[in-house]
Design an enzyme around this catalytic site. Sequence first.
Site, PDB file in Angstrom:
ATOM      1  N   SER A   1     -11.724 -12.071  12.891  1.00 17.90           N
ATOM      2  CA  SER A   1     -10.680 -12.853  13.546  1.00 17.90           C
ATOM      3  C   SER A   1      -9.883 -13.645  12.503  1.00 17.90           C
ATOM      4  O   SER A   1      -9.275 -13.065  11.619  1.00 17.90           O
ATOM      5  CB  SER A   1     -11.317 -13.747  14.605  1.00 17.90           C
ATOM      6  OG  SER A   1     -10.337 -14.310  15.455  1.00 17.90           O
TER       7      SER A   1
ATOM      8  N   HIS B   1     -13.318  -9.763  22.280  1.00 14.30           N
ATOM      9  CA  HIS B   1     -13.168 -10.346  20.943  1.00 14.30           C
ATOM     10  C   HIS B   1     -14.562 -10.609  20.382  1.00 14.30           C
ATOM     11  O   HIS B   1     -15.084 -11.723  20.451  1.00 14.30           O
ATOM     12  CB  HIS B   1     -12.361 -11.647  21.052  1.00 14.30           C
ATOM     13  CG  HIS B   1     -11.874 -12.172  19.727  1.00 14.30           C
ATOM     14  ND1 HIS B   1     -11.021 -11.449  18.909  1.00 14.30           N
ATOM     15  CD2 HIS B   1     -12.116 -13.346  19.087  1.00 14.30           C
ATOM     16  CE1 HIS B   1     -10.758 -12.164  17.826  1.00 14.30           C
ATOM     17  NE2 HIS B   1     -11.416 -13.309  17.907  1.00 14.30           N
TER      18      HIS B   1
ATOM     19  N   ASP C   1      -9.687  -6.801  23.762  1.00 14.45           N
ATOM     20  CA  ASP C   1      -9.669  -8.112  23.096  1.00 14.45           C
ATOM     21  C   ASP C   1      -8.620  -9.019  23.763  1.00 14.45           C
ATOM     22  O   ASP C   1      -7.426  -8.713  23.722  1.00 14.45           O
ATOM     23  CB  ASP C   1      -9.328  -7.928  21.612  1.00 14.45           C
ATOM     24  CG  ASP C   1      -9.585  -9.173  20.793  1.00 14.45           C
ATOM     25  OD1 ASP C   1      -9.431 -10.287  21.326  1.00 14.45           O
ATOM     26  OD2 ASP C   1      -9.922  -9.031  19.598  1.00 14.45           O
TER      27      ASP C   1
END
Length: 221
Positions: free
Chosen positions: A117, A202, A171
């Site tokens: 991320s 995610h 996601d």
Amino acid sequence: MSLLPTVEHETAANPTHSIIWLHGLGADGNDFAPIVPELVAKDWPALRFVFPHAPVQPVTINGGVPMRAWYDIHGFDARAPQDEAGIRVSIAAVEALIARENARGVADENIFLVGFSQGGAIVLSAGLRHPRKLAGIVALSTYVPISSLLAAERHLANGATPIFWGHGSADPVVLYQRGVDSRDLLLSLGYTVDWHSYPMPHSVCAQEIADLRQWLGARLA
């Protein structure tokens, strides 16, 4: 600059390779440390895993609440303002960690940068600008930040560096299309991206770790 605090794990004495792994927003260096046993194969060379803790800072999208973050986030949409100054501070922090690995006897060409991320955004930014060839870059559930500047600022030393990219098709944070758009930007600039899509949100999943193990193993043989 002062080095970030880190969690470290060595798979054997006298590591010849290092993996610097950046966590996501609000996590810390402990987040991915438990993955090491299932990721590493016994026949790999000695590795040093370095899991740095991002600094604690207010994050706009979370109401200004202080948390560990590599840079401020105003919004997850690609059109939201980006914290270029914060991104550059974190790029410098990664450079400092690479320099420490050099000082401990690990050459740049034996260093992998991995990030999830926000951490993935930083390893892409740092790795593609790094002036000496790295072993590889691993981008998990992420995107290329300040992307309009990459073409001018990238360093050709890592123009052929292998990139593993894993992204969840469901996601809700870094939307799948944003990952695809970032991948396509890299492809347009001539990078080789080993793209993997997974039916997940995610996060990371077992198949992704298995694929990453195979990808790393091919480069550690």
